[in-house]
Design an enzyme around this catalytic site. Structure first.
Site, PDB file in Angstrom:
ATOM      1  N   VAL A  93       0.906  -1.147   0.000  1.00  0.00           N
ATOM      2  CA  VAL A  93       0.000   0.000   0.000  1.00  0.00           C
ATOM      3  C   VAL A  93       0.948   1.200   0.000  1.00  0.00           C
ATOM      4  CG1 VAL A  93      -1.808   1.253   1.230  1.00  0.00           C
ATOM      5  CG2 VAL A  93      -1.806  -1.255   1.242  1.00  0.00           C
ATOM      6  N   PRO A  94       1.138   1.821  -1.163  1.00  0.00           N
ATOM      7  CA  PRO A  94       2.276   2.707  -1.391  1.00  0.00           C
ATOM      8  C   PRO A  94       2.192   4.091  -0.755  1.00  0.00           C
ATOM      9  CG  PRO A  94       0.898   2.639  -3.326  1.00  0.00           C
ATOM     10  CD  PRO A  94       0.317   1.651  -2.352  1.00  0.00           C
ATOM     11  N   CYS A  95       2.299   4.138   0.556  1.00  0.00           N
ATOM     12  CA  CYS A  95       2.267   5.411   1.263  1.00  0.00           C
ATOM     13  C   CYS A  95       3.471   6.278   0.914  1.00  0.00           C
ATOM     14  CB  CYS A  95       2.157   5.188   2.764  1.00  0.00           C
ATOM     15  SG  CYS A  95       3.401   4.081   3.448  1.00  0.00           S
ATOM     16  N   HIS A  96       4.527   5.668   0.388  1.00  0.00           N
ATOM     17  CA  HIS A  96       5.714   6.439  -0.005  1.00  0.00           C
ATOM     18  C   HIS A  96       5.439   7.330  -1.211  1.00  0.00           C
ATOM     19  CE1 HIS A  96       5.863   2.698  -2.341  1.00  0.00           C
ATOM     20  NE2 HIS A  96       6.458   3.419  -3.280  1.00  0.00           N
TER      21      HIS A  96
END
Length: 131
Positions: A93-96
């Site tokens: 889950v690409p919070c970056h």
């Protein structure tokens, strides 16, 4: 166990093998796509934020304010940032992929150097796919 609605088992499963293969491809720089089914645990708003994170294409970023606007809650920038920070499935889950309104790197629990590296990795294989 409470979140999963059952017992937590030991050993490898098909899901474990699938996510390992997807993570291996990600870190090898060949794919930013994850298809492993996820169980997202959080408030309805938090899950909505995470679902929006999943829609950001690899190699691209969005600002916290853009995410809040997409959710129809432009005033909820801080709540979006909190939900983003509560993500326990980093990379998948690409919070970056979420940055400040001015494009600056902000707020990454793994360190801003790691956030930068993940974004660069994704931009690299995105460029190879289109080049």
């Amino acid at each position: 166990q409470a979140h999963a609605g059952g017992r937590v088992g030991f050993g490898r499963t098909e899901v474990t093998d699938q996510i390992q293969e997807e993570l291996d491809r990600f870190f090898a720089g060949s794919s930013g796509t994850f298809e492993t089914r996820l169980a997202l645990h959080g408030s309805a708003f938090t899950r909505d934020v995470w679902r929006e994170l999943l829609k950001i294409p690899a190699g691209e970023t969005r600002s916290y304010s853009e995410l809040a606007g997409t959710l129809g809650r432009p005033e909820a920038v801080r709540a979006v940032a909190r939900a983003n920070g509560a993500n326990q499935l980093a990379v998948v889950v690409p919070c970056h992929r979420v940055v400040g309104a001015d494009g600056s790197l902000t707020g990454y629990g793994g360190g801003l150097w790691r956030k930068q590296r993940l974004i660069e990795l994704e931009q690299g294989y995105r460029a190879r796919a289109t080049g």
